[in-house]
Design a protein around this motif. Structure first.
Motif: not given
Lengths: 230, 230
Positions: A55, A60, A125-126, A152, A202, A205
């Motif tokens: 990470l 992400y 996010k991503g 984030d 996930w 999370e």
């Protein structure tokens, strides 16, 4: 709640559209590829650990996930994985990036109902390009005043967002499927939140909430159920 | 120029700090890894083609570059590449993501001189997390009113940025090393631009400019030379 809310921010993955399901499918394909080396259970565990370890480098999103799958395949196979299988891992990633958008139940109706009454924000996010592309494909872009792809979703990230958009925390309501990313940090900065759990989360999370905090946000089972609060 | 400029946007990679040099180094390491299969020249060409083909999936940035290196290694080696070498490619990427920031000559002095007189914006392409991290590490974050990581830098992307930040194009000046991304689209939307070429430019960023347009922007050889215009 209604009285002081002016801005509503929506998480996207697994709040507006299906996402985690595709990661679970990809993990299953990945475990099949490596079936001659390890059990699916062990492969899942190792991929999870690799993802968390990486990470820091990758953040992400799908691209980092693919890089972690490749690194994990090298380790699990003890460097015996075939180059053709590495190609299959790359293809799993490209498929994920090309998936059609599957909106969750009632999403467009909810956005239509709130659009105009509130300032709506897209906050996810991503990978930047991937999220922008998904929003474009979803047909939902027209409902949002502002699109924010965040690296984030910690307390500090929300503070920056509030400052940048000049929003008073008490005027902000966040809607999302992740307690850890979409609910708890919002309460910490003085905003409101509604939790809309998705059937798959996930592990990274997942969060536990102490009972006292549970009175500070609402939980609904599908997005349309937020409307009576607004 | 001075009269109507209120907002100055800076590109980051190869405008504020060294970047393309690290990609060139990575390409050289990559070619060495594949030396038993092909000449460096052919490997460079194939990697370039792969990168362009994959832009659609991965966008700009290090993670997509690493995924393209892996795909290219599979093809060039005709699937004979060793798993250990795939690991080396992953490591090239992690090294790139961990590089210290090397500011270009005079950058901090320029930002210091302009900060307070103009609204300064950071406007760059690439991976969200990577660019935010580089900005943080650079020590330059304090000079910027707004940070925008863009998935692309075409005319339309700048239009969105102008709308989002509520800037009149004639009040915006963009500073950057890429004619294609930092100069020409700005002129098209009615903003101003100063071109500060870096000694290395990715072929994909190269552009030719017709002579008439050349009168519409300025070119300087180092960042400090923009100050007399402001």
């Amino acid at each position: 709640m209604k009285k002081h809310i002016q801005v509503i921010a929506f998480d996207a993955d697994d709040t507006l559209w299906v996402n985690e399901t595709y990661f679970r499918e990809a993990e299953h394909q990945f475990a099949n590829l490596l079936a001659r080396f390890e059990t699916e259970n062990k492969i899942d565990q190792e991929l999870f650990k690799m993802g968390i370890k990486n990470l820091l480098f990758y953040g992400y999103g799908v691209k980092g996930f693919v890089l972690s799958m490749i690194e994990c395949a090298l380790e699990i196979s003890n460097y015996k994985i075939a180059p053709k299988q590495i190609e299959e891992i790359l293809n799993i990633g490209k498929e994920m990036l090309s998936k059609p958008i599957e909106l969750l139940d009632g999403v467009e109706d909810v956005l239509k109902a709130l659009h105009g009454k509130y300032k709506l924000i897209f906050a996810t996010k991503g990978d930047l390009l991937d999220q922008e592309r998904k929003l474009e494909k979803s047909g939902l872009l027209q409902y949002f005043h502002h699109v924010e792809v965040m690296s984030d979703k910690k307390e500090n990230d929300y503070k920056k967002l509030l400052a940048h958009l000049d929003i008073n925390p008490k005027n902000l309501l966040m809607i999302g499927n992740s307690l850890k990313s979409d609910v708890l940090p919002l309460l910490s900065v003085g905003a409101s939140a509604i939790h809309v759990p998705f059937h798959t989360t996930w592990i990274h999370e997942e969060a536990t909430v102490d009972e006292q905090l549970e009175n500070n946000y609402k939980t609904v089972h599908k997005l349309a159920e937020i409307l009576p609060f607004l």
